[in-house]
Each structure stands twice: as structure tokens, then as C-alpha cells.
Design a protein around this motif. Structure first.
Motif, mmCIF file in Angstrom:
data_model
loop_
_atom_site.group_PDB
_atom_site.id
_atom_site.type_symbol
_atom_site.label_atom_id
_atom_site.label_comp_id
_atom_site.label_asym_id
_atom_site.label_seq_id
_atom_site.Cartn_x
_atom_site.Cartn_y
_atom_site.Cartn_z
ATOM 1 N N GLY A 1 0.815 -1.226 0.000
ATOM 2 C CA GLY A 1 0.000 0.000 0.000
ATOM 3 C C GLY A 1 0.834 1.253 0.000
ATOM 4 O O GLY A 1 0.555 2.202 -0.735
ATOM 5 N N ILE A 2 1.862 1.277 0.845
ATOM 6 C CA ILE A 2 2.699 2.480 0.943
ATOM 7 C C ILE A 2 3.399 2.758 -0.388
ATOM 8 O O ILE A 2 3.482 3.899 -0.829
ATOM 9 N N GLY A 3 3.918 1.698 -1.029
ATOM 10 C CA GLY A 3 4.612 1.899 -2.294
ATOM 11 C C GLY A 3 3.728 2.562 -3.331
ATOM 12 O O GLY A 3 4.154 3.452 -4.059
ATOM 13 N N HIS A 4 2.443 2.145 -3.389
ATOM 14 C CA HIS A 4 1.536 2.738 -4.374
ATOM 15 C C HIS A 4 1.155 4.166 -3.990
ATOM 16 O O HIS A 4 1.168 5.076 -4.824
ATOM 17 N N GLU A 5 0.822 4.382 -2.714
ATOM 18 C CA GLU A 5 0.294 5.674 -2.280
ATOM 19 C C GLU A 5 1.371 6.757 -2.180
ATOM 20 O O GLU A 5 1.062 7.937 -2.219
ATOM 21 N N ILE A 6 2.641 6.346 -2.006
ATOM 22 C CA ILE A 6 3.717 7.336 -1.882
ATOM 23 C C ILE A 6 4.376 7.598 -3.236
ATOM 24 O O ILE A 6 4.682 8.729 -3.587
ATOM 25 N N ASN A 7 4.583 6.540 -4.030
ATOM 26 C CA ASN A 7 5.263 6.733 -5.304
ATOM 27 C C ASN A 7 4.453 7.610 -6.254
ATOM 28 O O ASN A 7 5.011 8.370 -7.036
ATOM 29 N N ASN A 8 3.085 7.492 -6.198
ATOM 30 C CA ASN A 8 2.273 8.318 -7.096
ATOM 31 C C ASN A 8 2.450 9.808 -6.808
ATOM 32 O O ASN A 8 2.801 10.584 -7.708
ATOM 33 N N PRO A 9 2.206 10.295 -5.551
ATOM 34 C CA PRO A 9 2.447 11.743 -5.322
ATOM 35 C C PRO A 9 3.903 12.135 -5.473
ATOM 36 O O PRO A 9 4.207 13.253 -5.886
ATOM 37 N N ALA A 10 4.824 11.225 -5.140
ATOM 38 C CA ALA A 10 6.241 11.561 -5.314
ATOM 39 C C ALA A 10 6.564 11.770 -6.791
ATOM 40 O O ALA A 10 7.303 12.683 -7.154
ATOM 41 N N ALA A 11 5.993 10.907 -7.659
ATOM 42 C CA ALA A 11 6.224 11.072 -9.094
ATOM 43 C C ALA A 11 5.616 12.375 -9.601
ATOM 44 O O ALA A 11 6.191 13.071 -10.438
ATOM 45 N N VAL A 12 4.432 12.743 -9.073
ATOM 46 C CA VAL A 12 3.794 14.002 -9.484
ATOM 47 C C VAL A 12 4.661 15.198 -9.076
ATOM 48 O O VAL A 12 4.894 16.136 -9.838
ATOM 49 N N ILE A 13 5.145 15.160 -7.804
ATOM 50 C CA ILE A 13 6.014 16.251 -7.322
ATOM 51 C C ILE A 13 7.267 16.355 -8.189
ATOM 52 O O ILE A 13 7.652 17.441 -8.633
ATOM 53 N N LEU A 14 7.900 15.201 -8.441
ATOM 54 C CA LEU A 14 9.132 15.211 -9.239
ATOM 55 C C LEU A 14 8.866 15.739 -10.645
ATOM 56 O O LEU A 14 9.625 16.556 -11.174
ATOM 57 N N GLY A 15 7.754 15.307 -11.257
ATOM 58 C CA GLY A 15 7.439 15.779 -12.609
ATOM 59 C C GLY A 15 7.192 17.272 -12.660
ATOM 60 O O GLY A 15 7.654 17.963 -13.561
ATOM 61 N N HIS A 16 6.451 17.818 -11.658
ATOM 62 C CA HIS A 16 6.166 19.254 -11.665
ATOM 63 C C HIS A 16 7.422 20.078 -11.433
ATOM 64 O O HIS A 16 7.603 21.149 -12.030
ATOM 65 N N VAL A 17 8.290 19.601 -10.539
ATOM 66 C CA VAL A 17 9.530 20.350 -10.282
ATOM 67 C C VAL A 17 10.396 20.379 -11.533
ATOM 68 O O VAL A 17 10.958 21.415 -11.906
ATOM 69 N N GLU A 18 10.514 19.230 -12.224
ATOM 70 C CA GLU A 18 11.308 19.200 -13.444
ATOM 71 C C GLU A 18 10.658 20.070 -14.527
ATOM 72 O O GLU A 18 11.355 20.739 -15.304
ATOM 73 N N LEU A 19 9.312 20.099 -14.576
ATOM 74 C CA LEU A 19 8.636 20.959 -15.545
ATOM 75 C C LEU A 19 8.902 22.430 -15.258
ATOM 76 O O LEU A 19 9.134 23.237 -16.161
ATOM 77 N N ILE A 20 8.876 22.800 -13.961
ATOM 78 C CA ILE A 20 9.194 24.178 -13.579
ATOM 79 C C ILE A 20 10.604 24.544 -14.043
ATOM 80 O O ILE A 20 10.844 25.622 -14.615
#
Length: 578
Positions: A293-312
Motif C-alpha cells: 500500500g505504501i509503495g503505491h500511495e507514496i510513489n504516485n504523489p512523489a512522481a507528481v512532485i518530481l514531474g512538476h519540479v522538473e517541468l518548472i
């Protein structure tokens, strides 16, 4: 200049009857006459067409010489007699083409346009110029660019602060879960350990979101684990009491009964080890459900954060330079979160937890059966050296080989590579200063039957190496088994004596950034194939990790040992082969 440019007019003169009497030929000399160029300037550049400090200019050229102009020189006078640039002259006078571009006029840069002038007979005699200064627009461009840059920097800083605060709020419940997991790891027998309510993303307490549900499920699993542990302890105490009673009765009998008593004592020891393994697998079952559960629930927002920071960072481009370090810090922290989740997930799939000793039922998700193939150990060692070369160079270490193995071993190439990488990385990080590490391989036979069952115990090699006779003998008849031994040797500080019994324990580590699962997973992978992984001291200081694998994999031999033990206890007989 001794030539002149005229505005010429020819008007016919007629008599009363309309007959041509002659022609009136008149002209206006344009040399040094500012009226025409000023009139054209006022017509083209009326009020409001240029910035406040911008002034339009018009010039008449005879050939390439200014004969009438309102362009001024350094003294403020009209720049009569000055010449056009060679580039303008070539394109306008020479080629008869218009020139519209940025140009240096007398003493400054202008946005300029030049057009050729032809005489009545079609001869090219000069050109006319119109332009305005570039400086006001350049200044306006710089001011606009400065304002945009300030706005972008302010937006970037605000975005970084928002992302950083979101990460901190997300990390609070994760840290709370991590503290409880570490407490369970360090004191597995302690009761009452619970995560409880998680810290909220807002001012109030969290309630009803995914992490809160995971924490509640984990607390429930901890409660079930304590209940199971109590039941196992009660059953073990009852079994130990029965075995002790029977041992006391048998101690009064003949020498044959004494041997049987010794066998029963060995069974007690194996049962205790089985109980310890069962407790470990119960914890793995709980961690397997939690990490899924943790792997799914943490990796998804972590990937979103990483993608937005790289987009910025991509959108800002060079404008992100003032906050480049903060953006790199955010990316590094998100990668740490994902690495932590991956390590937990990898440990939850430990192949040791794939089968129960008693009946073979699955307790936790596993990686599945290894893909076995015949592998030469020296080839595996050479392939692993490429993977750790960067770490060796980074720490200034050298790697020596003493490869003498000639046999092939049956193993999963990917799993063997993982084990060797773990051992080499440990050796690299345990050496505090640039060191010469050594990896060796050799053929070695081991005397194996029903082994002692400790994942980190070394095989009895009395068949080929009598010096290791201090290792406890197995409980069944010994038979020589062909295999290969690999050693990874470093000359660092070594492992303290009081920690040697714990280095293969899950989640135990002495490094601040370690996860404590590398050696445990490695030991499980090797044990699954019937091999052993153990630790020895390096002469002169340091640590030597020894790995032994049979030429033919002996999978599930620990489960066979457990069934043999239970069948022997049920029949009341000895564990020795008839």
C-alpha cells in the motif's frame, strides 16, 4: 562635393490658340536645404509615434554623401557631408535594392530604411533614408525583461516554498510510520507498539485518508502479530516442557537412550530456530501488506512532485538559475523517498518468506522461482565489477582478483549479481580510506545433509578443509557436495564481536543512510539455492564475507529439514537415517 540634386519641374507655355511657345524649366536645389527632410520627418513621425526620447530622422544622399539631413553629429549640427556605410552603399547604390535593417548612423544605432533615387533619365543618383534611434526601444526591452524576470523569480520562489512545505507535510506521517517500524525491528518482543493517529497535512488531525487507513491496518497487524507470538511462545513452552520431561526419563536408560536424548536436545534447538524463523516470516507478512500500500500511495504523489519540479525547471530555463540549488534539493529528497519505498518493497519479497516450514503454504508475496542456469562464477564476478566500478573510483579503492574456480554453479544470474553487488558495496563503504579490496573464487567441497538451519551459518567443510571442524556438525549423515566458494575481503575496521550475530538480521544497520536489508536479502537468496553466506575476520583487520554455492542447487532443503524433524518427533524416533 561640387554636384547638386534638384527637384526639377518642366511646364509647357502655350499661346491663346494652344500652340506651344516654349517650356518653363525650374528647379529647387536640395543640397543643404533642410526644409524637405524636415517636412518628410514631420509627416512620418507625428506626435505619439515614437517613445518620448525617440526622434525620427530623414536624409537625402547624393551617391553616398549626406546633402540634406536632420541627423546630428556629436556637436549637435546637421551631419552634412558624412557618408553612408559600405554595406548600405553596396546594397542600395550598387544593387538598387532597399535596405531595411539595424544600422549605425553617424554616432548611434538606428532602425533604418534606405531606398534608391533615380534621375529623370533612369540613372541612379542617390538614396533617401528614414529611421529612428534604437536606444529607447532597447532600454524599454531591458526594463520589460527585468520586470518579467523578477516576476518569474518571485513565482519560482513561491512554487519552491509551496512544494517544500507540501513535502514536509507529506513526510510527517511517513516519519511517524518509520519510527514505529524501526521500534518493531529493534525490539521485536516489545508489546504495545502502535502508530496511532498520524500528523495531518493541515492544522487538525488526519482522519480517513489513505495513509491513515494504512496506519490503522498496520496497527491491526501488529496486534495480530502479538497474539500470534503469544500463541507460539505458549506452544513452544509446552513443547519444551514435554521434551525436557522425556529427556529426564530417557537419561536413566542405556547408552542408546542417551544418544536419543542428545538427538531430542538437537530437536529442541532446531525448534527454537524454527520458531525464530516463523516470527520473522510473520513480520514479513505484515510488512508485505504494508509496503504494497505504501509503495503505491507514496510513489504516485512523489512522481507528481518530481514531474512538476522538473517541468518548472524546464519552463524557467536560465531564469531558474537563482533557485537551481533548491530545485536540486527537492528532486534529491523525492528520490530518497522513492528509494526508501523500493527498499522496503524489495525486502518484503524476500524469497526466504515464500514457504512455511510446516506445510509449504505461502505467507508473503515472493519473487517466484529463480531462473536457474549454469553459471561460471568468474564470469559473474567480472560482470559485477563493471557495476561497482563507479563506487570503487569514487572512494579511491582498487579491486584485485584471485580467481581459481573451474566448476559451474546452478543459480539465478540476476540474483547472484545482486548478492555480489551487495557484498562489494558493503566492503567499499566499510573501508574508511582508499583500500585494496580482494575477491577470490575456488572450488570447494562441503559436507552437507540436514544443515543446522541458520541462514548465516557456514557449511561444514571437513571433507576438504579440516580446519573448519569447529563448526557444529549437522544432525544427519554427511555427504560431500561439490561447490564453489567466493570471498570478498576488505581491510577496514571490521565488524565488532557483539554485532556479528546481528548483521544478517532484517533492518539492522550501523550506517546512518543504510536500510539494513541488503545482507538479509542476500543471505535469503543464497540459502534458497542450498548455499551459505557467513562472516569471517580478515587477518590484520577487516571483514571477509564468504559465499558458498553448490554446483547443483539444493532448493527447499530447509523445508525438507522441518518436515523431517516433525515426522521424527511425531514418531518418537531418532533423526538419524536408518
Amino acid at each position: 562635393e561640387n554636384r547638386g540634386m534638384l527637384l526639377r519641374a518642366l511646364v509647357p507655355i502655350l499661346d491663346g490658340e494652344g500652340k506651344l511657345l516654349g517650356a518653363l524649366d525650374a528647379g529647387r536645389l536640395l543640397n543643404r536645404d533642410p526644409r524637405l527632410v524636415d517636412e518628410i520627418r514631420d509627416l512620418l513621425y507625428g506626435p505619439g509615434t515614437l517613445p518620448e526620447d525617440g526622434t525620427g530622422t530623414i536624409t537625402l544622399f547624393l551617391d553616398d554623401v549626406r546633402i540634406a539631413t536632420n541627423v546630428t553629429d556629436a556637436s549637435g549640427e546637421r551631419a552634412l557631408g558624412t557618408r553612408a556605410s559600405l554595406e548600405v552603399k553596396r546594397q542600395v547604390i550598387g544593387n538598387g535594392e532597399r535596405y531595411i535593417n539595424r544600422a549605425f548612423v553617424v554616432r548611434d544605432w538606428f532602425v533604418a530604411a534606405y531606398a534608391p533615387l533615380d534621375s529623370l533619365d533612369g540613372q541612379r543618383i542617390g538614396m533617401i533614408y528614414a529611421g529612428y534611434p534604437q536606444a529607447p526601444y532597447a532600454r524599454l526591452y531591458r526594463e520589460t525583461l527585468t520586470h518579467i524576470s523578477l516576476v518569474l523569480i518571485a513565482v519560482s520562489l513561491l512554487g519552491v516554498l509551496l512544494v517544500w512545505s507540501s513535502i514536509e507535510r507529506l513526510m510527517q506521517p511517513i516519519r511517524q510510520i518509520r519510527r514505529v517500524v524501526h521500534a518493531v525491528r529493534d525490539t521485536p518482543s516489545q508489546e504495545g507498539l502502535r502508530i496511532g493517529p498520524l500528523s495531518s497535512l493541515g492544522p487538525a488531525q488526519r482522519h480517513g485518508d489513505e495513509l491513515d487507513e494504512l496506519a490503522e491496518e498496520f496497527d491491526a497487524m501488529l496486534a495480530r502479530l502479538e497474539a500470534h507470538r503469544h500463541e507460539i511462545q505458549l506452544a513452544a513452552q509446552t513443547l519444551e516442557a514435554q521434551v525436557e520431561d522425556r529427556t529426564r526419563d530417557l537419561s536413566a536408560q542405556t547408552a542408546t537412550l542417551r544418544e536419543r536424548s542428545q538427538a531430542l536436545e538437537e530437536h529442541v534447538r532446531l525448534l527454537r530456530e524454527a520458531r525464530a524463523r516463523l516470527l520473522t516470516r510473520e513480520k514479513l507478512a505484515a510488512l508485505g501488506e504494508l509496503t504494497a500500500g505504501i509503495g503505491h500511495e507514496i510513489n504516485n504523489p512523489a512522481a507528481v512532485i518530481l514531474g512538476h519540479v522538473e517541468l518548472i525547471e524546464v519552463i524557467l530555463g536560465e531564469q531558474a538559475e537563482p533557485v537551481r540549488e533548491e530545485i536540486a534539493t527537492i528532486i534529491h529528497q523525492v528520490e530518497r523517498i522513492r528509494a526508501l519505498v523500493d527498499n522496503l518493497r524489495q525486502y518484503a519479497r524476500d524469497p526466504l518468506a515464500s514457504n512455511d516450514i510446516g506445510d509449504g503454504n505461502s505467507l508473503t508475496p515472493s519473487l517466484g522461482a529463480p531462473h536457474l542456469s549454469q553459471i561460471h562464477p568468474d564470469e559473474a564476478i567480472h560482470s559485477v565489477e563493471v557495476l561497482v566500478r563507479h563506487a570503487l573510483d569514487h572512494h579511491g579503492h582498487q579491486l584485485q582478483h584471485e580467481l581459481a574456480a573451474t566448476r559451474l554453479i546452478e543459480a539465478d544470474r540476476a540474483q547472484l549479481t545482486q548478492v555480489l553487488v551487495n557484498l562489494l558495496i558493503n566492503a567499499i563503504e566499510m573501508a574508511p580510506e582508499p583500500d585494496t579490496l580482494c575477491i577470490t573464487s575456488r572450488d570447494r567441497d562441503a559436507a552437507l545433509a540436514v544443515m543446522n538451519g541458520e541462514p548465516n551459518s557456514r557449511p561444514d567443510t571437513s571433507v576438504s578443509a579440516p580446519a573448519s571442524a569447529s563448526v557444529p556438525a549437522p544432525t544427519a549423515e554427511l555427504a560431500p557436495v561439490a561447490g564453489v566458494e567466493i570471498r570478498v575481503i576488505d581491510h577496514g575496521a571490521g565488524v565488532p564481536e557483539h554485532l556479528k550475530s546481528r548483521i544478517f538480521t532484517p533492518f539492522f544497520t550501523t550506517r546512518a543512510n543504510g536500510s539494513g536489508i541488503g545482507l538479509s536479502v542476500s543471505s535469503g537468496l543464497i540459502t534458497q539455492l542450498g548455499g551459505r553466506l557467513w562472516l569471517e575476520d580478515t587477518p590484520g583487520g577487516g571483514a571477509t564475507f564468504c559465499l558458498w554455492l553448490p554446483c547443483i542447487a539444493r532448493r527447499h532443503h530447509e523445508d525438507d529439514q522441518g518436515r523431517h524433524l516433525l515426522e521424527t518427533l511425531s514418531a518418537g524416533g531418532s533423526s538419524r537415517s536408518p
